[in-house]
Every structure is written in C-alpha cells, then in structure tokens.
Scaffold this motif. Structure first.
Motif, PDB file in Angstrom:
ATOM      1  N   TYR A   1       0.848  -1.193   0.000  1.00 36.70           N
ATOM      2  CA  TYR A   1       0.000   0.000   0.000  1.00 36.70           C
ATOM      3  C   TYR A   1       0.877   1.234   0.000  1.00 36.70           C
ATOM      4  CZ  TYR A   1       1.192   0.122   4.971  1.00 36.70           C
ATOM      5  OH  TYR A   1       1.886   0.164   6.159  1.00 36.70           O
TER       6      TYR A   1
ATOM      7  N   TYR B   1       1.275   4.915   1.910  1.00 36.21           N
ATOM      8  CA  TYR B   1       0.872   5.782   3.018  1.00 36.21           C
ATOM      9  C   TYR B   1       1.556   7.125   2.814  1.00 36.21           C
ATOM     10  CZ  TYR B   1      -0.235   7.397   7.723  1.00 36.21           C
ATOM     11  OH  TYR B   1      -0.734   8.108   8.782  1.00 36.21           O
TER      12      TYR B   1
ATOM     13  N   LEU C   1      -6.059  -2.419   4.839  1.00 30.83           N
ATOM     14  CA  LEU C   1      -6.441  -1.383   3.879  1.00 30.83           C
ATOM     15  C   LEU C   1      -7.549  -0.494   4.422  1.00 30.83           C
ATOM     16  CD1 LEU C   1      -6.319  -3.560   0.628  1.00 30.83           C
ATOM     17  CD2 LEU C   1      -4.638  -1.863   1.404  1.00 30.83           C
TER      18      LEU C   1
ATOM     19  N   LEU D   1      -6.107   2.230   6.494  1.00 26.29           N
ATOM     20  CA  LEU D   1      -5.587   3.345   5.705  1.00 26.29           C
ATOM     21  C   LEU D   1      -6.632   4.426   5.516  1.00 26.29           C
ATOM     22  CD1 LEU D   1      -3.512   1.531   2.934  1.00 26.29           C
ATOM     23  CD2 LEU D   1      -2.627   3.012   4.745  1.00 26.29           C
TER      24      LEU D   1
ATOM     25  N   ASP E   1      -6.621   6.844   8.163  1.00 25.13           N
ATOM     26  CA  ASP E   1      -5.317   7.504   8.312  1.00 25.13           C
ATOM     27  C   ASP E   1      -4.432   6.801   9.346  1.00 25.13           C
ATOM     28  OD1 ASP E   1      -3.454   9.414   7.544  1.00 25.13           O
ATOM     29  OD2 ASP E   1      -3.980  10.754   9.187  1.00 25.13           O
TER      30      ASP E   1
ATOM     31  N   ASP F   1      -1.433   3.962   9.657  1.00 23.67           N
ATOM     32  CA  ASP F   1      -0.441   3.169   8.937  1.00 23.67           C
ATOM     33  C   ASP F   1      -0.369   1.785   9.593  1.00 23.67           C
ATOM     34  OD1 ASP F   1       1.705   2.017   7.709  1.00 23.67           O
ATOM     35  OD2 ASP F   1       3.141   3.597   8.182  1.00 23.67           O
TER      36      ASP F   1
END
Length: 393
Positions: free
Chosen positions: A45, A47, A75, A78, A81, A83
């Motif tokens: 992913y 970030y 996911l 994410l 917000d 990580d």
C-alpha cells in the motif's frame, strides 16, 4: 490476474530470485515466493508518499482467505489515516502493564502520595493487580479485562473497589503520558460494588470494661506502657491511629492543650485536647533519645504495630470483633449523644467533608428518643394513677 487460491499458490515454483504474484480481486494483496520455496502473504500500500509492504503470514500457517481478511483490515485502516505497519510496530514495542506500574510508582506514588497511602498502593499492585493483568500490553487492556478482574473479587467488595480506583488512576496517567489514546481508560463505566460501612460504638458497659482492663494492665506492668497510652489517647481525642502512633513531643503543646499535627490524612491540623487527654500526656514519660510519644522497643523509634496489644486488651475486656478504629467512632458517638453539633464533631475529628461527619447524624436522635420515652412514661403514669384514684363505679 485471478483470485489467489490454495491450488494456484501450491503450484507456484521457486526460482533463483524471490517474486510476487498479485491477487486479481483485492488490489495490493499477494503472495511472495522465496528461492527456498517459502511463500509469504503480503499486502502492499501507499501511506502518504511512501510505498510500504507488510507481511501477513506464511502460506500453510494461514489460508488464502484468512490472509485476504488481514489484508482487507489493513487497507481499511488506511482509510482512517492509520499506517498498519506503524501500528504493528507500536503494538510490538508497547509497554506491559507491569512496566506502566513501575512508572506509576516512580512518578506518582512516590511523589504525590503520603507514605501510608503509598504503601497501600504498592501492596495492592503487587498482591492483586499485577498478578492478574501485569503481563498484558497497555494498549491491549480492555474494559472487559478490568470488568472480569473486578468481578473476580466480588467476594471482597472493599478490596475490589480499591483496586479499581488504583487501576483507574494508573490508566488515566497512561493517557497523559501518551501510552494510550485519550478517553480509553478501561475502568470507565464499571460500577463499584456497594460497601457496608461498619460502625461500632462502645457502650457505657464496654467502656467500663475497657477502663478496668487498662487499669489492671498498668498495675501488672507487663504490657508496654506506651501501648496503654496509645489506646487512652485514641479514646480521649478521636484521632486516627497513625496520628497518635507517629505523634512527636515537638507537636504537643500542653500550655494550651493542643496537638499541632503538621501532616495528617487531611493535611495539617490542630487537635484540641480535653483535660483527660492532656493528663495522659503529662503522665507519659519522655525519653531523651526518642522524639516520639508512643515509643517502641527499638531505640529512637515509635511503636509500629498496636494490633497484638489490642487483641489481648479486647480479649480480656470481652469486646468481641472490636477494632482499633472503633475508638474513634466511640469518641464521635459520645459527642453526638451529649448534644454536640455535627459541625463541631467534624472539627474535632478533622473532617474536611460534611458528608463524612453526617454518618453520625442518626445518633443525634437517641437523646431525643430517650426524652420522648421519659415524658410519655410520666404522662402515662399520671393517667394510670388518675384512673386508680377514681376507683370502680
């Protein structure tokens, strides 16, 4: 690309370099094949501006569906917000509750609490709290954990509630120190158990028995004189046990009959001495090498434990189940029964809260009730005598 399946993953062969095969349904989810033949589920992913890859578990240890669920959960974080890798690292590095307890001791107990309170906090932590939750990570402790712990001690409600208060304070500080998110104290919304306040007051007969045995002990000269003095002062002043046991001569002013206590449970206070209490202190021997009124057997020290003497005293006096603290209750009960106001009694006992003294309010009804009984008995006697005087018709 198609959805990764167990059969498809089993068919993947190792090469001289590791490589990735990505799932066709969930973007970022895939399997990494190592030259050794090991296969590891991953999620990739972005970030911010950084591209990251997180391992989810080894193929064989978890299934493709289980790994897909872990990837989806990462996911979703994410979108909030968060990580996932940073969170995983924080969880791995998170302090244990026993480590929080050490900081709690160093920065709160040792700094802000009185010595007697600090001793009790440490006792509760070491005997009750840490054996139950000390091994847990601070961030993993839930309300369910604390609720279960509190429930496990339901047979000792007072102890359960005191431990709950310590846990609450410790986790409030964990939030202040940034070890848990704000507003996540796991003690919140857990209801304390009802506590029955035990109030025992010595009757006139019990006080007579107590006085008789104290006199006998003084004549026998077997018991430590300072232990006898301690009991008399507790009765005559209504002071707390710690206030009398640690009393220093420098805080005694018999010129105006007061004790100037620099530090008590409620802070500095003045104890006004009645004549009986002042006479006990005047008769008490002062040792030149000991600053304490209630001297112990060790040079320069005060008596630290009155319980053994109290057990012998109450046994001879026939005071079953009587506690040392009942001496303070008795002082208050005698004051109320003799017409002293609750504010005055609160001042004598050193209470800072009106509610604390209000527990003795019901005793104020006893003299009134006795007066009502006496008056009604007199009127009843007159009525009866009047009926007898008339005689039968």
């Amino acid at each position: 690309m198609t959805k990764l399946t167990k059969r498809q993953i089993e068919a993947l062969e190792p090469t001289d370099k590791d490589y990735f095969v990505w799932d066709g349904d969930l973007s970022g989810f895939g399997i990494r094949v190592f030259p050794t033949g090991r296969k590891q589920f991953v999620v990739q992913y972005r970030y911010g501006r950084i591209s990251r890859r997180m391992s989810l578990g080894r193929f064989g240890a978890i299934t493709p569906d289980q790994a897909r669920g872990l990837a989806l959960a990462a996911l979703v974080k994410l979108r909030n917000d968060i990580d996932p890798i940073a969170e995983k690292r924080d969880r791995r590095d998170a302090l244990l509750v026993k480590e929080l307890a050490q900081r709690f001791d160093d920065e709160h107990i040792a700094v802000h609490l009185k010595a007697s309170t600090a001793k009790e906090y440490r006792r509760n932590l070491n005997l009750f709290i840490l054996p139950a939750i000390g091994h847990l990570r601070i961030i993993d402790v839930t309300r369910a954990d604390i609720s279960k712990y509190h429930h496990d001690w339901r047979h000792r409600p007072y102890q359960a509630n005191r431990n709950l208060e310590i846990i609450s304070k410790m986790f409030n500080l964990a939030e202040l120190w940034g070890l848990r998110p704000d507003g996540t104290n796991p003690r919140r919304h857990i209801k304390k158990y009802p506590e029955k306040k035990r109030e025992r007051y010595f009757s006139a007969g019990e006080l007579q028995a107590l006085g008789r045995v104290l006199g006998e002990m003084e004549e026998e000269r077997i018991e430590l004189p300072s232990a006898i003095t301690a009991v008399r002062l507790l009765l005559f002043t209504g002071c707390r046990l710690s206030e009398i046991m640690t009393l220093r001569w420098e805080h005694v002013d018999l010129g105006v009959n007061v004790l100037q206590l620099p530090d008590s449970k409620t802070g500095a206070k003045v104890v006004h001495l009645g004549l009986a209490a002042a006479n006990v202190l005047r008769a008490c021997e002062r040792l030149p090498d000991n600053p304490f009124v209630i001297v112990g057997r060790n040079e320069g020290a005060h008596l630290t434990d009155l319980q053994p003497f109290w057990q012998r005293l109450r046994g001879r006096a026939g005071l079953k189940n009587a506690r040392i603290h009942d001496l303070r209750h008795t002082f208050a009960s005698v004051a109320v029964s003799n017409g002293q106001s609750l504010p005055m009694i609160g001042k004598l006992l050193g209470h800072t809260q009106v509610q604390t003294t209000a527990r003795y309010a019901h005793l104020a009804n006893q003299p009134v009730m006795q007066a009502a009984n006496d008056i009604s008995a007199l009127i009843d006697l007159q009525l009866r005598s009047s009926s007898r005087a008339k005689g039968p018709k």
